[in-house]
Design an enzyme around this catalytic site. Structure first.
Site, PDB file in Angstrom:
ATOM      1  N   ASP A 153       1.746  10.151   6.520  1.00  0.00           N
ATOM      2  CA  ASP A 153       2.144   9.331   5.373  1.00  0.00           C
ATOM      3  C   ASP A 153       3.619   9.553   5.020  1.00  0.00           C
ATOM      4  O   ASP A 153       4.332  10.303   5.696  1.00  0.00           O
ATOM      5  CB  ASP A 153       1.213   9.666   4.191  1.00  0.00           C
ATOM      6  CG  ASP A 153       0.898   8.453   3.353  1.00  0.00           C
ATOM      7  OD1 ASP A 153       1.710   7.509   3.339  1.00  0.00           O
ATOM      8  OD2 ASP A 153      -0.158   8.439   2.691  1.00  0.00           O
ATOM      9  N   ASP A 187      -0.441  -0.592   0.466  1.00  0.00           N
ATOM     10  CA  ASP A 187      -1.890  -0.391   0.671  1.00  0.00           C
ATOM     11  C   ASP A 187      -2.657  -1.684   0.384  1.00  0.00           C
ATOM     12  O   ASP A 187      -2.407  -2.347  -0.615  1.00  0.00           O
ATOM     13  CB  ASP A 187      -2.424   0.678  -0.300  1.00  0.00           C
ATOM     14  CG  ASP A 187      -1.917   2.063   0.052  1.00  0.00           C
ATOM     15  OD1 ASP A 187      -1.030   2.172   0.905  1.00  0.00           O
ATOM     16  OD2 ASP A 187      -2.414   3.027  -0.553  1.00  0.00           O
TER      17      ASP A 187
HETATM   18  C1  GLA Z   1      -0.926   6.327   0.671  1.00  0.00           C
HETATM   19  C2  GLA Z   1      -1.419   5.629   1.930  1.00  0.00           C
HETATM   20  C3  GLA Z   1      -2.915   5.399   1.811  1.00  0.00           C
HETATM   21  C4  GLA Z   1      -3.625   6.734   1.642  1.00  0.00           C
HETATM   22  C5  GLA Z   1      -3.059   7.457   0.433  1.00  0.00           C
HETATM   23  C6  GLA Z   1      -3.588   8.882   0.359  1.00  0.00           C
HETATM   24  O1  GLA Z   1      -1.077   5.534  -0.448  1.00  0.00           O
HETATM   25  O2  GLA Z   1      -0.745   4.409   2.098  1.00  0.00           O
HETATM   26  O3  GLA Z   1      -3.388   4.736   2.967  1.00  0.00           O
HETATM   27  O4  GLA Z   1      -3.488   7.484   2.801  1.00  0.00           O
HETATM   28  O5  GLA Z   1      -1.643   7.548   0.496  1.00  0.00           O
HETATM   29  O6  GLA Z   1      -3.062   9.581  -0.713  1.00  0.00           O
END
Ligand code: GLA
Length: 474
Positions: free
Chosen positions: A152, A208
Site C-alpha cells: 500500500d 478504493d
Molecule cells: C487502502 C487500500 C485498501 C486497503 C486499506 C487497508 O485504503 O487502498 O485496499 O488495503 O488501505 O488499510
C-alpha cells in the site's frame, strides 16, 4: 503491449540494460482470489481460525477449482509496532502461533497465501509498515511461504520518483529472496501505469472501490491505460465488491455482476470482496460463471478498450486521501466525523472563551469552526458520482473473438448499441457473419449478420450491463 514477464529480464540484458523488472514469472493472467478487506476490514474476527475457515470455504464453494487461488490477508494482520530488530509482528491474539502454520494450512487446501504491507512508515490502518525495512520484511514473507504481497501507499511521499523508488526497493527485496511472490502495488493513481510493468505484477490506478460511484471512477480512469497492461503486468482498478448488506462495503447484485463483467474485459485482478463465509447466492453465481472467467483469463492478456461511449471526457484525479472528487466513501465518512467533532469543540470553546479573552471566539474559534463545517459541505457535494451515460468496452481474445461489455451508468434504463464506428474499432465489418453468445445468461444470441443495430441491448438503470462474446466467421 508489454512482453511476458519471464522475457523481460532477458530482453533487458540483451539491450545492455541493468535488470529493473520484477523477475518472478507470475501473474501472466490477472490474479484471481479473495481478499479480506471488503469482508472483515480490521475486525478481530480476522484471525487464524477464520483464515482456515475461509480456505475451507473457498474449496467447498468450488472457487479454487475455478482458478481463485489467492487467499489474501489485507491490513490488520500485524501489530502497530515493528519488533526491536525491525520485523513485522503478526498480531499475537489473532495469530497466536504466527503466520507459518496459517500459510501451511492454506497451502494444504490447494491455495496460495497473500499478505499486505505498505511502503510508508505505517499502513493505512496505522499498523507497522515496510519503509526502510524492505529486505527484512521480504525475507519474513519468503520464510513464511507467502505467495503474494499487496503493498500500500499510506503515510508515504506522494511524489512520483519517491514512490517508484520505494516500490522498487520492495521489488528488489522480493527478487533477492528467490521465492516467486506476486507483487501488487497499491498507489491509487493512474500515473503508476507507464512504470507499472517495471515495478510489479499489478498496480492500483484509482481510489478504493467501496460504492458504485467509485467503480465508475475506476472504469473511467482505466479507459486510457490499456496500452500499459499485458501478461505479467496489469492495471488494477481495485477489488470486487459483494452484495451482502451487512458487509463493510457493497453493491446491488446487478452492480456486482457488472463490476465482474467489466473487470473481466479490463483484464483486472479478480479478488472477491464478498462475505465469503455467508456469500449471497447471486454473488456466488456471478463469480463462478466460467464463461466470464475465461474472458478474464484469456491468454492474450490484452486489456479491453472503450469502443463506444457517450460519457463526458474524463480526467483521472489523484491524491484521493484529501480530494473529495475521488475519495472512497469510508474516508469521506472518516473526515466528516473528524471535522464535525472539531467544529463542535471549536463552537463550544468559542461560546465559553469570551470570559478569558474577549475576542477569541469571534476572530479565531468561530471562523475555524465554520471552516470545518464548510469543508464537510464541500466533501459531500464533490464526492464521486456516475455520469448519465453508457459505454461499450471490447477485449480481443486469443481465438479472434471479442468480449463486448455494454454498461449503463445512467439512472434511467437505456438501449446501448454498437454503431458502425464501434464495429470498426473491433475490426468487424458491417454485413459480416457472426456467432454471438451472452456470457452472463449463458445462451446464444440470435444475431448472425452485423448491421447498425445488430449489437444492441436494453439495460436497466444504475449499473446494468451485458457481456457478449462475438466471433466473426470469415
Ligand atoms: C487502502 C487500500 C485498501 C486497503 C486499506 C487497508 O485504503 O487502498 O485496499 O488495503 O488501505 O488499510
Amino acid at each position: 503491449m508489454t512482453s511476458p514477464s519471464f522475457m523481460r529480464p532477458l530482453l533487458a540484458l540483451a539491450m545492455g540494460h541493468t535488470i529493473v523488472a520484477l523477475d518472478n514469472g507470475l501473474g501472466l493472467t490477472p490474479a484471481m482470489g479473495y481478499n479480506t478487506w471488503n469482508d472483515f476490514r480490521c475486525s478481530p474476527e480476522m484471525n487464524a481460525k477464520a483464515v482456515m475457515a475461509l480456505a475451507d470455504k473457498m474449496d467447498e464453494l468450488g472457487l479454487v477449482k475455478l482458478g481463485y487461488r489467492y487467499l489474501n490477508l489485507d491490513d490488520c494482520w500485524q501489530l502497530e509496532e515493528l519488533s526491536d530488530t525491525g520485523e513485522l509482528q503478526p498480531d499475537p491474539v489473532a495469530f497466536p502461533e504466527g503466520m507459518k502454520p496459517v500459510v501451511d494450512y492454506v497451502h494444504s487446501r490447494g491455495l496460495l497465501l497473500g499478505l499486505y504491507s505498505c511502503r510508508g512508515w505505517k499502513t493505512c490502518a496505522f499498523r507497522g509498515a515496510s519503509s526502510g525495512h524492505e529486505a527484512i520484511h521480504a525475507r519474513q514473507f519468503a520464510q513464511w511461504g507467502v505467495d503474494y504481497l499487496k503493498h500500500d501507499s499510506c503515510w508515504a511521499s506522494g511524489e512520483r520518483s519517491a514512490a517508484f523508488a520505494q516500490y522498487a526497493a520492495m521489488r528488489d527485496a522480493l527478487n533477492a529472496t528467490g521465492r516467486p511472490i506476486l507483487y501488487s502495488l497499491c498507489g491509487w493513481s493512474s500515473w503508476y501505469s507507464p512504470e507499472g510493468a517495471k515495478l510489479g505484477n499489478s498496480w492500483r490506478i484509482s481510489a478504493d472501490c467501496d460504492e458504485w460511484a467509485n467503480v465508475y471512477v475506476a472504469v473511467r480512469t482505466n479507459e486510457l491505460l490499456a496500452a500499459y497492461a499485458g501478461p505479467g503486468a496489469f492495471n488494477d482498478p481495485d477489488m470486487l465488491l459483494g452484495s451482502s448488506p451487512n458487509a463493510p462495503a457493497h453493491l446491488t447484485p446487478m452492480q456486482v455482476q457488472s463490476q465482474f463483467s467489466l473487470w473481466a474485459v479490463m483484464a483486472a485482478p479478480l479478488l472477491i470482496g464478498s462475505r465469503l463465509l455467508s456469500m449471497p447466492a447471486s454473488d456466488l453465481a456471478t463469480y463462478t460463471n466460467d464463461e466470464v472467467i475465461a474472458v478474464s483469463q484469456d491468454a492474450l492478456g490484452q486489456q479491453g478498450r472503450v469502443v463506444w461511449s457517450n460519457c463526458p471526457p474524463y480526467v483521472p484525479r489523484d491524491n484521493w486521501w484529501n480530494s473529495p472528487w475521488s475519495m472512497p466513501f469510508d474516508v469521506c465518512c472518516m473526515w466528516t466525523r473528524a471535522l464535525a467533532t472539531a467544529a463542535a469543540v471549536l463552537f463550544t470553546m468559542a461560546a465559553t472563551c469570551r470570559r478569558f479573552a474577549p475576542r477569541c471566539g469571534a476572530y479565531v474559534l468561530l471562523p475555524l469552526g465554520l471552516f470545518c463545517a464548510l469543508y464537510i459541505a464541500v466533501l459531500w457535494s464533490f464526492r464521486p458520482r456516475t455520469h448519465e451515460c453508457q459505454q461499450v468496452w471490447a477485449r480481443p481474445l486469443a481465438d479472434g473473438a471479442q468480449a463486448v461489455c455494454f454498461v449503463n451508468f445512467a439512472q434511467a434504463p437505456a438501449r446501448v448499441a454498437c454503431d458502425a464506428n464501434c464495429l470498426g474499432a473491433m475490426g468487424f465489418s458491417k454485413g459480416g457473419t457472426v456467432r454471438v453468445r451472452d456470457l452472463v445468461r449463458r445462451v446464444d444470441v440470435p444475431v448472425t449478420t452485423l448491421g447498425d443495430d445488430a449489437l444492441a441491448v436494453d439495460l436497466e438503470g444504475d449499473g446494468d450491463s451485458a457481456l457478449w462474446r462475438v466471433l466473426e466467421r470469415r
